[in-house]
Design a protein around this motif. Structure first.
Motif: not given
Length: 193
Positions: A116-117, A142-144, A172-173, A178-179
């Protein structure tokens, strides 16, 4: 009794006599230059109609002065063989005008948790790149962090015309969530137009 040279009586001595010479010559040159402010935008306003301009030929409309470029150049990465470990991200969001997207996950989150993300991320990137010419690739990562917040968005250096679109995508990102996970996760995307 000591006699002082003329002009030394007031404590200035020879320095008072040299001051006019220094002022006339200007500052000493040291080989360095002061930074200069950028020149003001020249030509942002059209000249008056009667000064130095020729009327356009019959039937030809002059280009608007503030017209934005119609199209941004192609994405910076050349198309080619898929890098190892990347898989096609499908289905693409309906409104995305992208040829395809590849993705690679490094960390504890799996594809189901990130779908979804990532769909939202692809839609945002597509929106920002809508003016780019077809062709090329845009690699992003992207680092979460463990809370699911995007703590870093990386992209390539690009020419001036594409820089604004890449910055739009990165901004925007950074807003996506995210989970949560036990460790940091890196999501790598390759967007093709």
């Amino acid at each position: 009794m000591r006699t002082r040279p003329r002009g030394a009586r007031n404590g200035w001595g020879w320095s008072a006599a040299l001051l006019p010479v220094v002022l006339a010559c200007g500052p000493a040159t040291t080989g360095t230059t002061e930074p200069q402010p950028p020149p003001a935008d020249v030509g942002t306003e059209p000249p008056p109609a009667d000064v130095g301009t020729e009327p356009p030929p019959d039937g030809v409309e002059p280009a608007p002065v503030d017209a934005a470029p119609q199209e941004v150049g192609a994405l910076p990465g050349p198309p080619g063989a898929d890098p190892p470990g990347f898989e096609p991200f499908e289905p693409l969001p309906e409104a995305a005008e992208l040829a395809r997207v590849l993705w690679k996950i490094e960390g504890p989150l799996d594809a189901a948790a990130l779908r979804d993300g990532t769909t939202a991320a692809v839609a945002e990137v597509a929106r920002c790149l809508s003016g780019a010419a077809p062709g090329g690739r845009l690699p992003l990562h992207l680092i979460l962090d463990v809370s699911g917040r995007v703590v870093e968005v990386g992209g390539p250096l690009a020419e001036a015309g594409l820089r604004e679109a890449i910055t739009c995508a990165q901004d925007a990102l950074r807003m996506l969530r995210f989970p949560e996970a036990a460790e940091e996760t890196t999501l790598r995307l390759i967007v093709e137009r």
